[in-house]
Design a protein around this motif. Sequence first.
Motif, PDB file in Angstrom:
ATOM      1  N   ALA A  11      45.186 -34.631   7.581  1.00  0.00           N
ATOM      2  CA  ALA A  11      44.009 -36.052   8.015  1.00  0.00           C
ATOM      3  C   ALA A  11      43.206 -35.996   7.359  1.00  0.00           C
ATOM      4  O   ALA A  11      42.532 -37.697   5.926  1.00  0.00           O
ATOM      5  N   ALA A  12      42.334 -35.017   6.620  1.00  0.00           N
ATOM      6  CA  ALA A  12      41.362 -34.438   5.916  1.00  0.00           C
ATOM      7  C   ALA A  12      41.554 -35.092   4.757  1.00  0.00           C
ATOM      8  O   ALA A  12      40.759 -36.046   3.856  1.00  0.00           O
ATOM      9  N   ARG A  13      42.479 -34.627   4.326  1.00  0.00           N
ATOM     10  CA  ARG A  13      42.970 -35.177   2.918  1.00  0.00           C
ATOM     11  C   ARG A  13      43.492 -36.266   1.924  1.00  0.00           C
ATOM     12  O   ARG A  13      42.551 -36.250   1.623  1.00  0.00           O
ATOM     13  N   ILE A  14      43.699 -36.437   3.383  1.00  0.00           N
ATOM     14  CA  ILE A  14      44.156 -38.445   3.175  1.00  0.00           C
ATOM     15  C   ILE A  14      43.337 -38.781   2.689  1.00  0.00           C
ATOM     16  O   ILE A  14      42.346 -39.546   2.256  1.00  0.00           O
ATOM     17  N   ASP A  15      41.843 -38.692   3.406  1.00  0.00           N
ATOM     18  CA  ASP A  15      40.313 -39.367   3.247  1.00  0.00           C
ATOM     19  C   ASP A  15      39.264 -38.294   2.323  1.00  0.00           C
ATOM     20  O   ASP A  15      38.242 -39.453   2.151  1.00  0.00           O
ATOM     21  N   GLY A  16      40.210 -38.250   1.646  1.00  0.00           N
ATOM     22  CA  GLY A  16      40.026 -37.038   0.356  1.00  0.00           C
ATOM     23  C   GLY A  16      39.269 -36.301   0.175  1.00  0.00           C
ATOM     24  O   GLY A  16      37.735 -36.472  -0.656  1.00  0.00           O
ATOM     25  N   ALA A  17      38.596 -35.405   1.683  1.00  0.00           N
ATOM     26  CA  ALA A  17      38.289 -34.516   1.706  1.00  0.00           C
ATOM     27  C   ALA A  17      38.447 -33.001   1.070  1.00  0.00           C
ATOM     28  O   ALA A  17      40.020 -32.768   0.789  1.00  0.00           O
ATOM     29  N   GLY A  18      37.377 -32.530  -0.050  1.00  0.00           N
ATOM     30  CA  GLY A  18      37.636 -31.516  -0.307  1.00  0.00           C
ATOM     31  C   GLY A  18      38.271 -30.433   0.202  1.00  0.00           C
ATOM     32  O   GLY A  18      38.103 -29.993   0.976  1.00  0.00           O
ATOM     33  N   GLU A  19      39.000 -29.536  -0.034  1.00  0.00           N
ATOM     34  CA  GLU A  19      39.616 -28.185   0.479  1.00  0.00           C
ATOM     35  C   GLU A  19      38.401 -27.482   1.040  1.00  0.00           C
ATOM     36  O   GLU A  19      38.129 -26.662   2.498  1.00  0.00           O
ATOM     37  N   PHE A  20      37.469 -27.396   0.667  1.00  0.00           N
ATOM     38  CA  PHE A  20      36.267 -26.237   1.264  1.00  0.00           C
ATOM     39  C   PHE A  20      35.226 -26.982   2.478  1.00  0.00           C
ATOM     40  O   PHE A  20      34.998 -26.545   3.563  1.00  0.00           O
ATOM     41  N   ARG A  21      35.132 -28.315   1.995  1.00  0.00           N
ATOM     42  CA  ARG A  21      34.492 -29.240   2.565  1.00  0.00           C
ATOM     43  C   ARG A  21      35.729 -29.339   4.869  1.00  0.00           C
ATOM     44  O   ARG A  21      34.695 -29.287   5.344  1.00  0.00           O
ATOM     45  N   ILE A  22      37.240 -29.183   4.266  1.00  0.00           N
ATOM     46  CA  ILE A  22      38.388 -29.332   5.351  1.00  0.00           C
ATOM     47  C   ILE A  22      37.749 -28.426   5.897  1.00  0.00           C
ATOM     48  O   ILE A  22      37.478 -27.875   7.425  1.00  0.00           O
ATOM     49  N   LEU A  23      37.710 -26.598   5.248  1.00  0.00           N
ATOM     50  CA  LEU A  23      37.247 -25.423   6.376  1.00  0.00           C
ATOM     51  C   LEU A  23      35.747 -25.463   6.248  1.00  0.00           C
ATOM     52  O   LEU A  23      35.452 -25.534   8.247  1.00  0.00           O
ATOM     53  N   TYR A  24      34.674 -25.565   5.824  1.00  0.00           N
ATOM     54  CA  TYR A  24      33.338 -25.832   6.681  1.00  0.00           C
ATOM     55  C   TYR A  24      33.278 -27.678   7.658  1.00  0.00           C
ATOM     56  O   TYR A  24      32.946 -26.852   8.153  1.00  0.00           O
ATOM     57  N   SER A  25      33.672 -28.190   7.734  1.00  0.00           N
ATOM     58  CA  SER A  25      32.873 -29.566   8.076  1.00  0.00           C
ATOM     59  C   SER A  25      34.072 -29.410   9.414  1.00  0.00           C
ATOM     60  O   SER A  25      33.913 -30.636  10.129  1.00  0.00           O
ATOM     61  N   ILE A  26      35.566 -29.166   9.430  1.00  0.00           N
ATOM     62  CA  ILE A  26      36.215 -29.142   9.841  1.00  0.00           C
ATOM     63  C   ILE A  26      37.091 -28.026  11.170  1.00  0.00           C
ATOM     64  O   ILE A  26      36.417 -27.963  12.024  1.00  0.00           O
ATOM     65  N   VAL A  27      37.380 -27.559  10.246  1.00  0.00           N
ATOM     66  CA  VAL A  27      38.112 -26.120  10.464  1.00  0.00           C
ATOM     67  C   VAL A  27      37.020 -25.096  11.577  1.00  0.00           C
ATOM     68  O   VAL A  27      36.778 -24.319  12.847  1.00  0.00           O
ATOM     69  N   LEU A  28      35.713 -24.503  10.978  1.00  0.00           N
ATOM     70  CA  LEU A  28      34.638 -23.618  11.220  1.00  0.00           C
ATOM     71  C   LEU A  28      34.341 -24.259  12.412  1.00  0.00           C
ATOM     72  O   LEU A  28      34.040 -23.576  13.180  1.00  0.00           O
ATOM     73  N   PRO A  29      34.032 -25.378  12.857  1.00  0.00           N
ATOM     74  CA  PRO A  29      33.757 -26.030  13.971  1.00  0.00           C
ATOM     75  C   PRO A  29      34.329 -26.076  14.735  1.00  0.00           C
ATOM     76  O   PRO A  29      33.991 -25.139  16.026  1.00  0.00           O
ATOM     77  N   LEU A  30      35.936 -25.911  14.672  1.00  0.00           N
ATOM     78  CA  LEU A  30      36.472 -26.024  15.521  1.00  0.00           C
ATOM     79  C   LEU A  30      36.482 -24.512  16.274  1.00  0.00           C
ATOM     80  O   LEU A  30      37.473 -24.566  16.751  1.00  0.00           O
ATOM     81  N   SER A  31      36.814 -23.470  15.320  1.00  0.00           N
ATOM     82  CA  SER A  31      36.956 -22.116  15.402  1.00  0.00           C
ATOM     83  C   SER A  31      36.237 -21.413  15.928  1.00  0.00           C
ATOM     84  O   SER A  31      35.966 -20.322  16.199  1.00  0.00           O
ATOM     85  N   LYS A  32      34.580 -22.138  16.877  1.00  0.00           N
ATOM     86  CA  LYS A  32      33.364 -21.088  17.301  1.00  0.00           C
ATOM     87  C   LYS A  32      34.652 -19.950  18.496  1.00  0.00           C
ATOM     88  O   LYS A  32      33.447 -19.238  18.332  1.00  0.00           O
ATOM     89  N   PRO A  33      34.979 -20.476  19.473  1.00  0.00           N
ATOM     90  CA  PRO A  33      35.095 -19.007  20.110  1.00  0.00           C
ATOM     91  C   PRO A  33      35.616 -17.854  19.341  1.00  0.00           C
ATOM     92  O   PRO A  33      35.011 -16.277  19.488  1.00  0.00           O
ATOM     93  N   ILE A  34      36.232 -18.013  17.736  1.00  0.00           N
ATOM     94  CA  ILE A  34      37.051 -17.045  17.563  1.00  0.00           C
ATOM     95  C   ILE A  34      35.562 -16.008  16.720  1.00  0.00           C
ATOM     96  O   ILE A  34      35.549 -14.596  16.125  1.00  0.00           O
ATOM     97  N   ILE A  35      34.643 -17.203  15.812  1.00  0.00           N
ATOM     98  CA  ILE A  35      34.000 -16.595  15.372  1.00  0.00           C
ATOM     99  C   ILE A  35      32.641 -16.486  16.205  1.00  0.00           C
ATOM    100  O   ILE A  35      32.233 -14.595  15.826  1.00  0.00           O
ATOM    101  N   ALA A  36      32.644 -16.256  17.697  1.00  0.00           N
ATOM    102  CA  ALA A  36      31.809 -15.261  18.399  1.00  0.00           C
ATOM    103  C   ALA A  36      32.078 -14.912  18.456  1.00  0.00           C
ATOM    104  O   ALA A  36      31.143 -13.859  18.262  1.00  0.00           O
ATOM    105  N   THR A  37      33.543 -14.134  18.199  1.00  0.00           N
ATOM    106  CA  THR A  37      34.458 -12.720  19.345  1.00  0.00           C
ATOM    107  C   THR A  37      33.878 -12.142  18.214  1.00  0.00           C
ATOM    108  O   THR A  37      33.027 -10.592  18.764  1.00  0.00           O
ATOM    109  N   PHE A  38      34.837 -12.549  16.888  1.00  0.00           N
ATOM    110  CA  PHE A  38      34.297 -11.893  15.664  1.00  0.00           C
ATOM    111  C   PHE A  38      32.630 -11.024  15.028  1.00  0.00           C
ATOM    112  O   PHE A  38      32.032 -10.007  14.828  1.00  0.00           O
ATOM    113  N   THR A  39      31.820 -12.030  15.294  1.00  0.00           N
ATOM    114  CA  THR A  39      30.447 -11.826  15.391  1.00  0.00           C
ATOM    115  C   THR A  39      30.276 -11.176  16.444  1.00  0.00           C
ATOM    116  O   THR A  39      29.003  -9.843  15.486  1.00  0.00           O
ATOM    117  N   LEU A  40      30.485 -11.338  17.105  1.00  0.00           N
ATOM    118  CA  LEU A  40      29.595  -9.550  18.763  1.00  0.00           C
ATOM    119  C   LEU A  40      30.152  -8.529  18.066  1.00  0.00           C
ATOM    120  O   LEU A  40      29.989  -7.549  18.146  1.00  0.00           O
TER     121      LEU A  40
END
Lengths: 289, 302
Positions: free
Chosen positions: A168-197
Motif C-alpha cells: 500500500a505504501a509503495r502504491i502511495d509512492g513511498a520509497g523503501e527507506f521511508r517504508i522501513l523508517y515510518s511504517i515498519v519500525l514503529p510497528l516493530s517496537k516490541p522486537i526492537i525493545a527486546t533486542f535493545t535490552l
Amino acid sequence: MKLKATWFDTIIVVIICLISLLVILPFLYIIAVSFSPPGDSMAGNFFIWPKHWTLDAYSYLLNANTFLTSVKNSVIITVMGTVLSLFVSITLAYALSKKFLPGRRVMLLVIFFTMIFHGGMIPNYLVVKNLGLIDSYWAVVLPAASSAFNIMVIRSFFQSLPESLDEAARIDGAGEFRILYSIVLPLSKPIIATFTLFFMVQFWNEFFSAVIYLNDTTRWPIQPLLRQMVAISASNISAEAAVDASLAANLGPNVQNAAILLAMLPIVMVYPFLQKYFAKGAMLGSIKE
Amino acid sequence: MQRALRPKRFHQLWPFYLLAAPGILYFLTFHYIPMTGLILAFKEYSPFKGMMDSPWVGLDNFRQFFGTSDFYMLLKNTLLISLLNLIIYFPFTIFLSLLLNEVRLKVFKRVSQTIVYLPHFLSWVVIYGITISFFGPSGVINHYLGQWFDGSANFLVSNEWFRPLVIFQSIWKDAGWGTIIFLAALAGINPEQYEAAKVDGASRLQSIWHITLPGIKGTIVILLLLRLGSSMDSNFMQIFLMTNSLNLDVSNVFDLFVYHVGLEQFNYSFAITVGMFKSVASLILVLGANYAAKLLGEEGIF
C-alpha cells in the motif's frame, strides 16, 4: 472448580521457595557485606543484616579514578555496541525478510553457516589486530555486532508483519527507506525493545574481548577490572599485571562486594523492563519457518 | 500493476541490497575472513613473513598435538564438564520446569520465575565475584567451616572442588532461564488430557509421568541433542575465570589451551591447530546430533 491446596501443592511451593531463597541469599549477602566495615564481615558475625552500617565502600569506589574510568568505558562500549548492533541486525534482517529479493537464500546460508562453524579465537584475534583495532573500543564492539541467531529472530518478526502494508505504501509512492523508517519500525517496537535490552546486557557484561584486545587498561570496561579486584582475595592473579596499586591497597571485602553490586546494578535496573519481553522473544526464536 | 507492488528490477531492489550490505560485510569480515586464518594450522607462522609467505608444514602441527598427553587431558576435561552438565544441570532444569508447571497460584508462579531467571543476565565475572565471596579463602563458607567444624577448604584452588563448583555455578546462573523453553512446550499440552486422566482417577504424580513428560519429550530430545552437539564447547568465560595454576589438571579445556598457547605464548600456528580441531569436531557433532534427531522421528535442528 475451586483451588484447594493439597499436600502435593504444599511440597511444590516449599521446594520452589527453597530454590528461590538459594538464588536470593547471595545477593543479600553481597549487599550486607558492601555496607559493613571490613572488620565485621571478616569476623563473620552477621549474615544478611549488617551490624554496623557504613557507606565507606561506596564513597571509596565513587572517588577512585580507576573505577570511574572503567564505568565510563563500559557506558561508551554499551552505547556504541547497542546502536551498532541494532543498526546492523535490523537492516540485514529486514532485507532478508523480503521473499522477492534475489540472492536471499545464499545470504541466509552464508549467515546460518556461522552458527555451526567458526574460525575460533586466534583467527578472530588476528583479524582484529590486522584491522588495527587493538586498544580501541571498536575491538570490543565490532566483532560482536551481531549473530546469526539475532538475525534469524528479528527476520522472523519482520516476516510476521503483513506484506500488504508495504505494498500500500509503495502504491502511495513511498520509497523503501521511508517504508522501513515510518511504517515498519514503529510497528516493530516490541522486537526492537527486546533486542535493545539484550544488546545492552551483552555489552555491559562484555569481559573477555576487553582482556584480549585492550592492552591499555585505562580503556578497560568494568568487568575485567572487577575480575582483578575480586581475584586478589583468591590469590590466583599473581601472574597478571595487578590493578592500579592504590586501588589494590584499599581492597577490603566491603569494597569488593560493593564493586560486584555496582557492576550488576544496571542489569538489575533494566531487568524488570527486559522481563516483560524476553519470554516472548525466546519463544519467537524457537519458531521455524 | 504487479510490478509496482513487488520490486523486481534492480533499480527497485538496490535499497534492499544497500540495507543488507553492512550486515553482510560484518559477517564476511568477522566470521569468514577468520576462517581463512585456519590455513595457518598447516603452516609455521612467522610474523616477519606474514600469513601468506610462512612456510607450509603439512600436518606437522596436528601430529604434534595428537602426540602429546595434553590432547587426552584436554579431551577428558572438556568432555567431563559437558557430561556432568548433561547429567546434573540438564535434568535439574526439567525438574524445575515441572515444579513451576505444577504451581496453581499464578502470582506465586510469576514471582518465583522472576527470581530464578535473574542470574542468567549477570556476567560471569559477577558470578565469579559472588563465588569468591562464598567459597574464597576468607569467604562465608570457610568462615563457618572454621567456626563449626574447625576446618577450612581451598575450594577455588583445588582439583577436587573445581567440577562441583562449575556445575553448581551453571545451575545457579542458567537453570531458571533454561525452564522457559520447557514451560513453552508444557503450555502446548492439551488440558483435556489432564481432565480425562483425573476422571480415570490418576494422581498428580501419575499425570506428570503419563501426560506431562511425554508431552515435552520432543523438546527434551532436541535440547539433549543440541547439548551433545556442543560438548566440545565448555563455557569458556566461566572456565577462564575459575581456573588457576593449582586446578589446571582438571580445568584446562580446549579453549583455555588455545588462549594460553596463542595469546600468551604467541604460538599462533599451534593454537590455531587446536582451535581448528575443536571447530571441526564440533561441526561433526552438531551434524551428527541433527541426524540422530531425525532418526528418532523428531524435526531436527535444521
